[in-house]
Design an enzyme around this catalytic site. Structure first.
Site, short mmCIF file in Angstrom:
data_model
loop_
_atom_site.label_atom_id
_atom_site.label_comp_id
_atom_site.label_asym_id
_atom_site.label_seq_id
_atom_site.Cartn_x
_atom_site.Cartn_y
_atom_site.Cartn_z
N TYR A 153 -30.38 -25.76 -26.26
CA TYR A 153 -29.39 -26.34 -25.25
C TYR A 153 -28.28 -26.09 -24.74
O TYR A 153 -27.86 -24.78 -25.98
CB TYR A 153 -28.90 -27.88 -25.07
CG TYR A 153 -28.62 -28.19 -26.94
CD1 TYR A 153 -26.94 -28.06 -27.02
CD2 TYR A 153 -29.14 -28.61 -27.87
CE1 TYR A 153 -26.75 -27.91 -28.45
CE2 TYR A 153 -28.84 -28.87 -29.25
CZ TYR A 153 -27.09 -28.30 -28.85
OH TYR A 153 -26.18 -28.90 -30.88
N TYR A 193 -29.56 -34.18 -26.63
CA TYR A 193 -29.10 -35.17 -27.77
C TYR A 193 -29.07 -37.13 -26.94
O TYR A 193 -29.02 -37.15 -26.33
CB TYR A 193 -27.94 -35.10 -29.14
CG TYR A 193 -28.37 -33.63 -29.72
CD1 TYR A 193 -29.32 -34.45 -30.81
CD2 TYR A 193 -28.00 -32.67 -29.68
CE1 TYR A 193 -28.53 -32.97 -31.94
CE2 TYR A 193 -27.91 -31.71 -30.57
CZ TYR A 193 -27.78 -32.04 -31.02
OH TYR A 193 -28.45 -31.42 -31.96
N ARG A 205 -27.02 -23.16 -27.63
CA ARG A 205 -27.70 -22.92 -28.73
C ARG A 205 -29.24 -23.11 -28.95
O ARG A 205 -30.17 -23.86 -28.26
CB ARG A 205 -27.14 -24.31 -29.42
CG ARG A 205 -26.09 -24.77 -29.08
CD ARG A 205 -25.45 -23.78 -30.06
NE ARG A 205 -25.60 -23.60 -31.69
CZ ARG A 205 -25.87 -23.87 -33.06
NH1 ARG A 205 -25.68 -25.70 -33.14
NH2 ARG A 205 -26.19 -23.37 -33.99
N HIS A 250 -32.74 -26.43 -33.35
CA HIS A 250 -32.22 -26.24 -34.44
C HIS A 250 -32.62 -27.53 -34.82
O HIS A 250 -32.62 -28.15 -34.13
CB HIS A 250 -31.31 -25.87 -34.48
CG HIS A 250 -29.93 -26.58 -34.07
ND1 HIS A 250 -29.74 -26.05 -32.68
CD2 HIS A 250 -29.01 -27.60 -33.89
CE1 HIS A 250 -28.94 -26.99 -31.95
NE2 HIS A 250 -28.65 -28.10 -33.36
N HIS A 307 -30.42 -30.05 -37.32
CA HIS A 307 -29.54 -30.51 -38.71
C HIS A 307 -29.67 -31.29 -40.05
O HIS A 307 -30.68 -32.08 -39.99
CB HIS A 307 -28.17 -31.12 -38.47
CG HIS A 307 -27.68 -31.31 -37.23
ND1 HIS A 307 -26.63 -30.09 -36.88
CD2 HIS A 307 -28.23 -31.03 -35.60
CE1 HIS A 307 -25.95 -30.06 -35.16
NE2 HIS A 307 -27.55 -29.50 -34.81
#
Ligand SMILES: [Fe+2]
Length: 232
Positions: A141, A102, A151, A154, A156
């Protein structure tokens, strides 16, 4: 806090889901206090439409160069329990880059940032409740919940619009990801059929030949087929 699916116990994540460790600290230990609604809450949220640019739904076009990764189109419809479209809803998305990082100071994953990818976009649903945005497929990640915790890929989603007293937040996953079975967040929804509503479907019809793959993700706000939302 509000539980969005009170009539189907077990269909939504519990506040306390011990395998998802951070939920242990943030789950309420006391009964919730219900606050009376004020006029502004009962009359619905107000947000500005004017600030949304037509290009805000293209996460691959926010910088001078193109981001690295697998280009994808994500589309779907937002509907209520009767299948009626939810038009004019503000849909915001955010995600990691193709390397699983991110663009955020708290993300110190040892993976490269992409100077051509910010990882955030937004749009308004159309009159038929449909939406689409272009992006790159996010990478998995690590997140430190337990040893070797990763994870699944995905995106959000946050949804906010008329008739919603607070925004609805959820995550969209990708089909066939072996990390689904190992992810405490995904599996905090007990019912397998319900949590699998969060997995998008590959959509060959909307794939753009020689340009981008496509995935479909429909969102149902209420009823038996309601999309699981995170309790805030
Ligand atoms: Fe995430």
């Amino acid at each position: 806090m509000k539980h969005y699916h009170p009539h189907t116990p077990g269909s939504q994540p519990e506040y306390l889901s011990p395998a998802y460790r951070s939920s242990v600290r943030r789950a309420p230990s006391q009964p919730l206090i219900v606050l009376p609604h004020t006029l502004s809450e009962l009359s619905g949220p107000v947000f500005g439409h004017a600030g949304i640019l037509p290009t805000d739904n293209d996460l691959t076009a926010q910088h001078v160069g193109q981001p690295l990764g697998e280009r994808i189109l994500v589309h779907g419809r937002v509907v209520d329990d009767a299948g009626r479209p939810i038009p004019g809803a503000l849909l915001e998305v955010w995600q990691a880059n193709a390397a699983g990082r991110y663009k955020h100071k708290l993300d110190q994953h040892d993976a490269p940032l992409d100077p051509n990818f910010s990882g955030a976009g937004r749009l308004l649903t159309r009159s038929d409740g449909s939406f689409e945005f272009q992006t790159i497929k996010p990478g998995a990640y690590p997140w430190g919940n337990h040893f070797n915790a990763w994870r699944p890929a995905h995106i959000h989603f946050s949804l906010f619009g008329a008739g919603l007293l607070s925004r609805l937040v959820t995550q969209m996953y990708f089909p066939g990801d072996p990390l689904h079975a190992l992810d405490p967040i995904f599996n905090s929804i007990d019912d397998r059929a319900v949590r699998e509503r969060l997995i998008s479907s590959f959509d060959i019809e909307r794939t753009q030949p020689a340009y981008a793959l496509a995935y479909r993700f429909d969102i149902v706000l209420r009823g038996r087929h309601e999309t699981p939302f995170e309790t805030l």
